[in-house]
Design a protein around this motif. Structure first.
Motif, PDB file in Angstrom:
ATOM      1  N   ALA A   1       7.233  18.021  21.125  1.00  0.00           N
ATOM      2  CA  ALA A   1       7.076  17.601  19.731  1.00  0.00           C
ATOM      3  C   ALA A   1       8.447  17.536  19.072  1.00  0.00           C
ATOM      4  O   ALA A   1       8.757  16.579  18.345  1.00  0.00           O
TER       5      ALA A   1
ATOM      6  N   ASP B   1      -1.172  10.522  25.873  1.00  0.00           N
ATOM      7  CA  ASP B   1      -0.552  10.407  24.564  1.00  0.00           C
ATOM      8  C   ASP B   1      -1.311  11.242  23.553  1.00  0.00           C
ATOM      9  O   ASP B   1      -2.019  10.734  22.706  1.00  0.00           O
TER      10      ASP B   1
ATOM     11  N   SER C   1      -6.202  15.475  17.752  1.00  0.00           N
ATOM     12  CA  SER C   1      -4.956  14.759  17.445  1.00  0.00           C
ATOM     13  C   SER C   1      -4.586  14.995  15.981  1.00  0.00           C
ATOM     14  O   SER C   1      -5.468  15.298  15.155  1.00  0.00           O
TER      15      SER C   1
ATOM     16  N   LEU D   1       2.198  18.131  18.875  1.00  0.00           N
ATOM     17  CA  LEU D   1       1.613  16.977  19.557  1.00  0.00           C
ATOM     18  C   LEU D   1       0.120  16.898  19.288  1.00  0.00           C
ATOM     19  O   LEU D   1      -0.463  15.814  19.262  1.00  0.00           O
TER      20      LEU D   1
ATOM     21  N   GLY E   1      -0.232  12.805  21.158  1.00  0.00           N
ATOM     22  CA  GLY E   1       0.332  12.831  19.818  1.00  0.00           C
ATOM     23  C   GLY E   1       0.030  11.591  18.996  1.00  0.00           C
ATOM     24  O   GLY E   1       0.348  11.549  17.828  1.00  0.00           O
TER      25      GLY E   1
END
Ligand SMILES: Cc1cc2nc3c(=O)[nH]c(=O)nc-3n(C[C@H](O)[C@H](O)[C@H](O)COP(=O)(O)OP(=O)(O)OC[C@H]3O[C@@H](n4cnc5c(N)ncnc54)[C@H](O)[C@@H]3O)c2cc1C
Length: 360
Positions: free
Chosen positions: A98, A355, A56, A106, A357
């Motif tokens: 993104a 998720d 991440s 992301l 990102g």
């Protein structure tokens, strides 16, 4: 030889190494114990590691502060610019971009062995006593110190022992912390392929009755596969010849990337969902897979572990010199925060939310 430390980290995987590096410079006297030899230098053009990680942006920033991220050759790191997630039903599709979210990426995709090497290089630069390769035979936790007996008979003691020795953590067992065992009865089959059609930095996932297939973008025309699939079927995939495996993946991915060619042999990892009953006790704390094990479909296990490492390092750095680093009241604050984070990631591990990102 020095044998009294403030903190001893047991386990030099990605999370243990990151914690050691994050704590360096905090004024704490540190030691790290790892049974496997540290990796040697990797040639710039070495074959692609089959262990690939979605990192991440928050983890990448943490690794940069640990002096590791900037050591990765940019040509071996890929930005994930979009995700395409497909379900079994016709038209069942989710898309994340993104650009739409106002982000540069992301997530990043990086190789496990390069991350290891970068973290080891950062650890070696610091005043950290490294016992590697070294195993241990006993852990005794007393009121004022914890003592670890190494296999050569030496004893090292610390005000705080941190268990970072992975899902099968022995130090967790020695510390008397129970783990709720859970087994998905699945394997995560990983392999790298070259692909006929460009991936354009897109991470693909297919949620199918028989499991979840992910193809993650690597530099150039390559992709990395993680196929979470029933154990027996996973064993069948592993036994296939290169061309047969490529054909199976092509079919399962509905030809999205055209013809595939295997470039790194397949390997498999058992998938578990495990939770500890407590993250810490006096003079002892757990981080990474030793503390929690989640399904890899959301690519969060290592990211969660880095979050543990960051939270613990920040708390210890801010604690004030008068405060004992193995003080349970302090460790409990980090542990309670860890439990909250884990609870928020629970639905992701169960497949309810993806998720990549989310910054840590
Ligand atoms: C197929 C698959 C794909 C994944 N993809 C992702 C992803 O994309 N992104 C992500 O964030 N996560 C991902 N994960 C999860 C990730 O692999 C783990 O969460 C992460 O590797 C945990 O790191 P760790 O350092 O806690 O444990 P480990 O990597 O297990 O390291 C433990 C270390 O402890 C050492 N050790 C073992 N026994 C002892 C002992 N007795 N004493 C001392 N040391 C010991 C080991 O040698 C090792 O170095 C994936 C997992 C799987 C299975």
């Amino acid at each position: 030889m020095r044998n009294e430390f403030d903190v001893v980290i047991v386990g030099g995987g990605l999370v243990g190494l990151a914690l050691a590096r994050a704590l360096a410079g905090s004024g704490l006297d540190l030691a790290l114990v790892e049974p496997r030899p540290a990796p040697g230098e990797l040639p710039a053009d070495a074959a692609w590691d089959s262990r690939i990680y979605a990192v991440s942006p928050g983890s990448a920033a943490f690794l940069e502060r640990c002096g590791a991220w900037q050591r990765l050759a940019p040509e071996r790191v890929t930005r994930v610019e979009a995700m395409r997630v497909y379900g079994d039903g016709a038209g069942a599709r989710l898309e994340f971009d993104a650009y739409d979210a106002g982000l540069r990426e992301l997530a990043f995709i990086a190789e496990g062995n390069r991350l290891q090497q970068a973290l080891w290089a950062g650890v070696r630069e610091q005043e950290i006593r490294v016992f590697c390769p070294s195993t241990w035979t006993a852990l005794d936790i007393a009121a004022d110190r914890a003592v670890l007996r190494l296999d050569d008979g030496a004893e090292i003691s610390a005000r705080l022992v941190v268990g970072a020795d992975g899902a099968e953590s022995r130090v967790r067992v020695e510390a008397g912390i129970a783990m709720t065992p859970g087994d998905y009865q699945q394997l995560g089959v990983v392999a790298n392929f070259s692909c006929e059609k460009p991936h354009h930095g897109v991470a693909f996932q297919w949620f199918m009755r028989e499991g979840v297939l992910a193809l993650l973008p690597l530099p150039g025309d390559r992709v990395s596969m993680v196929w979470s699939i029933a154990r027996e079927r996973g064993q069948e995939l592993l036994a296939l010849a290169a061309q047969e495996l490529a054909a199976e993946v092509e079919t399962a991915s509905r030809g999205a990337l055209g013809a595939l060619r295997l470039v790194t042999a397949a390997a498999a990892f058992p998938l578990k969902l495990q939770r500890v009953t407590q993250f810490a006790k006096p003079r002892f704390a757990l981080v990474g897979d030793a503390a929690h094990n989640v399904h890899p479909l959301a690519g969060q296990g290592m990211n969660l572990g880095f979050r543990d490492a960051r939270a613990l390092a920040e708390m210890l750095a801010e604690r004030g010199e008068w405060r004992d680093c193995g003080d349970y009241a302090l460790l409990k604050l980090v542990a309670d925060n860890g439990a909250q984070v884990e609870a928020s990631v629970g639905p992701v591990a169960a497949g309810a939310e993806v998720d990549l990102g989310a910054p840590l």
